[in-house]
Design a protein around this motif. Structure first.
Motif, PDB file in Angstrom:
ATOM      1  N   UNK B  49      13.813  31.774 -34.239  1.00 52.50           N
ATOM      2  CA  UNK B  49      13.438  30.523 -34.607  1.00 52.50           C
ATOM      3  C   UNK B  49      12.602  30.206 -35.912  1.00 52.50           C
ATOM      4  N   UNK B 303      17.619  20.584 -32.297  1.00 52.86           N
ATOM      5  CA  UNK B 303      18.524  20.252 -31.602  1.00 52.86           C
ATOM      6  C   UNK B 303      19.806  20.276 -31.982  1.00 52.86           C
ATOM      7  N   UNK B 306      21.443  23.016 -31.266  1.00 57.21           N
ATOM      8  CA  UNK B 306      22.133  23.521 -30.304  1.00 57.21           C
ATOM      9  C   UNK B 306      23.330  22.825 -30.143  1.00 57.21           C
ATOM     10  N   UNK B 328      17.299  14.418 -31.834  1.00 59.81           N
ATOM     11  CA  UNK B 328      16.063  14.486 -31.374  1.00 59.81           C
ATOM     12  C   UNK B 328      15.214  15.115 -32.379  1.00 59.81           C
ATOM     13  N   UNK B 330      11.132  17.104 -32.677  1.00 57.20           N
ATOM     14  CA  UNK B 330       9.817  16.666 -32.950  1.00 57.20           C
ATOM     15  C   UNK B 330       8.922  18.175 -33.420  1.00 57.20           C
ATOM     16  N   UNK B 332       4.344  19.509 -34.991  1.00 59.05           N
ATOM     17  CA  UNK B 332       3.717  19.318 -33.597  1.00 59.05           C
ATOM     18  C   UNK B 332       2.269  19.732 -35.467  1.00 59.05           C
ATOM     19  N   UNK B 337       1.277  16.291 -31.247  1.00 56.00           N
ATOM     20  CA  UNK B 337       2.555  15.847 -30.780  1.00 56.00           C
ATOM     21  C   UNK B 337       3.713  14.893 -31.212  1.00 56.00           C
ATOM     22  N   UNK B 339       6.692  13.432 -31.060  1.00 54.88           N
ATOM     23  CA  UNK B 339       8.462  13.615 -30.960  1.00 54.88           C
ATOM     24  C   UNK B 339       8.961  11.935 -31.403  1.00 54.88           C
ATOM     25  N   UNK B 380       4.325  11.735 -24.563  1.00 58.21           N
ATOM     26  CA  UNK B 380       5.859  11.959 -23.977  1.00 58.21           C
ATOM     27  C   UNK B 380       6.673  10.785 -23.250  1.00 58.21           C
ATOM     28  N   UNK B 383       8.922   9.109 -24.889  1.00 57.88           N
ATOM     29  CA  UNK B 383       9.601   9.590 -25.849  1.00 57.88           C
ATOM     30  C   UNK B 383      10.976   9.847 -25.244  1.00 57.88           C
ATOM     31  N   UNK B 384      10.860  10.392 -23.921  1.00 61.15           N
ATOM     32  CA  UNK B 384      12.022  10.604 -22.790  1.00 61.15           C
ATOM     33  C   UNK B 384      12.713   9.327 -22.555  1.00 61.15           C
TER      34      UNK B 384
END
Lengths: 106, 413
Positions: B49, B303, B306, B328, B330, B332, B337, B339, B380, B383-384
């Motif tokens: 990673x 992402x 993947x 998307x 992200x 840190x 955070x 996103x 979050x 974002x979601x």
């Protein structure tokens, strides 16, 4: 070490030993178990490690923190037993923990 | 998708053992492909990673083992021919072979190119001084780790996400950090002005210094080692090390030489297939369709790697392709955070929700009544829900969106 049981959406069952301190997500990813992606590597940023915790284990896993709860609020196919598996830390107390995976992580 | 299925005994060769290539192998096995797979990487490490390199790894909170995508045993157990420290030199599409840098020739039935992107270098004097660094891989991160610490001064050339993450990690390690940016604001290419301003303020409060509108003319040094960065106004910013983070260039040369269609990256279709039906390409090296935005684009993100790894594994195994994902990303930094979902193509309006001063807010980018992107800081649900709305294209009530007394559940309903 704890035995964690992962059950895919199609019913395929995987039993693996996961080291204490690792997350349930890491246990799945390290063993290449389908159905848990863990895109963000455990940063609680993506909700692609969504699982349903078996009823018998619901009160044995630590309760979710706010961040996890708010991520789950908008994940797909969420149920009362939904958790992000990157936030469940494996310990001896979770030996036998059973989680089921949703149909898709997106 | 039956026409995409390859025979179970087909030989699959993957060039590039990064996040995309490493994930493609894992998905192929997860989806039941049992045939021969060869994974070729020019680094000495099995796939790992990268996102932690600028953060947890730099700060010593992660080790090489914990970064691995899969444990070393995985490649043995899954019968993957993993070849490390070797690159690909040429693809012969007629013969379906790849010539490697060690002289070996590998046959393929299906080739997957996952060669990623490399750091853009600054063609200026002093660029080869010891201590002028970049951050793309573990070797870079190792050099950087030894170059910063208490009492050191780190110059970051380029105020993008990686640059800011490195500056934050530098501070956490006790080094002074100065960010040098050509544009008038940080994150100029990738974030809206409100977010740029917020991040600059936050970093400044943590002691990071900024030089904006600053051209870099040269790295200056002493006995071969960097001592400073000379700006175009003649000033020299003293430093012990400099990290150059000014974008990336796709490693598409080998594909171009083989005659595959390129357009600032390898051009692929919605199944990650190149202009040669026997060759796929995935990850940072590709220019890919974004179905939700009806255009081609090159994305540099985990992402994306993947998603394309899943696409190629699906195509090879005849599995139904996953639904197109909202791009998307992200990041840190400190306790922030960030996103981001979507890309603000053709956005005509910005709505800010939450409190910027409380470091808990989201910037929504709308095109008419449609949400095209959201940048969420410590938010979050925004974002979601935003990612969901971008994906389903439902019209959004901007007044409700701006009112954080109205829950995102209700906004998204």
């Amino acid at each position: 070490m704890a035995k964690i049981i992962y059950i895919e959406h199609n019913g395929t069952r995987h039993e693996v030993e996961v080291k204490n301190g690792l997350s349930v997500m890491e246990g799945a990813v390290k063993n290449n178990i389908p159905g848990i992606d863990g895109d963000c590597g455990g940063a609680c940023a993506c909700a692609t490690c969504h699982v349903y915790v078996d009823d018998a284990w619901r009160d044995k896993v630590a309760a979710p923190e706010d961040l996890e709860t708010s991520m789950l609020e908008f994940a797909e196919s969420v149920e009362e037993s939904s958790r992000l598996s990157c936030q469940i830390v494996v310990s001896d107390a979770l030996d036998g923990l059973t989680v089921r995976m949703p149909e898709s992580q997106h | 998708m039956v026409e995409n299925t390859v025979p179970p005994e087909a030989r699959i060769v993957i060039l590039g053992a990064g996040h995309a290539g490493g994930s493609a192998v894992a998905f192929l096995r997860q989806y039941g492909f049992a045939g021969p797979i060869t994974l070729i990487g020019d680094e000495p490490h099995a796939p790992y990673q990268r996102p932690p390199l600028s953060k947890a790894w730099l700060k010593g909170e992660a080790d090489a083992n914990s970064l691995l995508l899969k444990p070393a045993a995985f490649y043995v157990e899954q019968n993957i021919d993993l070849r490390l420290s070797v690159g690909a030199k040429a693809i012969d599409r007629a013969a379906k072979t790849v010539t490697l840098s060690d002289g070996n020739v590998v046959d393929y039935d299906v080739l997957v190119i996952a060669t990623g992107a490399r750091a853009r270098r600054l063609p200026i004097p002093g660029a080869d001084l010891y201590g002028v660094l970049e951050l793309r891989n573990a070797a870079d991160a190792e050099k950087l780790k030894t170059a910063i610490g208490p009492g050191k001064r780190l110059a970051v050339v380029g105020g993008g996400y990686v640059g800011l993450e490195v500056a934050a990690s530098g501070r956490a390690l006790g080094a002074a950090s100065v960010v040098i940016e050509r544009e008038a604001r940080v994150l100029a290419r990738v974030a809206c002005p409100a977010l740029s301003g917020f991040f600059q303020d936050y970093h400044q409060a943590q002691g990071v210094e900024f030089e904006l509108n600053a051209g870099v003319e040269a790295f200056v040094g002493d006995e071969g080692k960097i001592t400073g960065v000379r700006l175009s106004d003649g000033r020299v910013i003293a430093c012990d090390a400099a990290v150059v983070g000014v974008g990336a260039i796709p490693n598409d040369e080998i594909a171009g030489a083989a005659g595959l269609a390129l357009d600032g990256g390898i051009v692929v279709d919605e199944n990650a297939r190149t202009s040669d039906p026997a060759i796929f390409a995935i990850g940072d090296v590709t220019r890919r369709p974004l179905p939700l935005y009806n255009r081609m684009h090159r994305l540099e993100s985990v992402p994306n790697a993947l998603e394309q790894a899943k696409l190629v594994a699906s195509a090879i195994t005849g599995r139904k392709a996953p639904a197109p994902e909202v791009p998307w990303f992200w990041s840190d930094q400190y306790d922030l955070k960030l996103q981001i979902a979507g890309i603000p193509f053709d956005a005509d309006r910005i709505v800010i929700r939450g409190k910027v001063e409380a470091a808990k807010f989201a910037v929504f980018h709308l095109k008419g009544s449609q949400l095209v992107a959201v940048e969420a800081v410590n938010a979050p649900p925004e974002f979601m829900a935003g990612k969901m709305l971008i994906g389903n294209g439902k019209p959004v009530d901007a007044d409700k969106l701006a009112n954080d007394a109205v829950s995102m559940k209700e906004v998204a309903a």
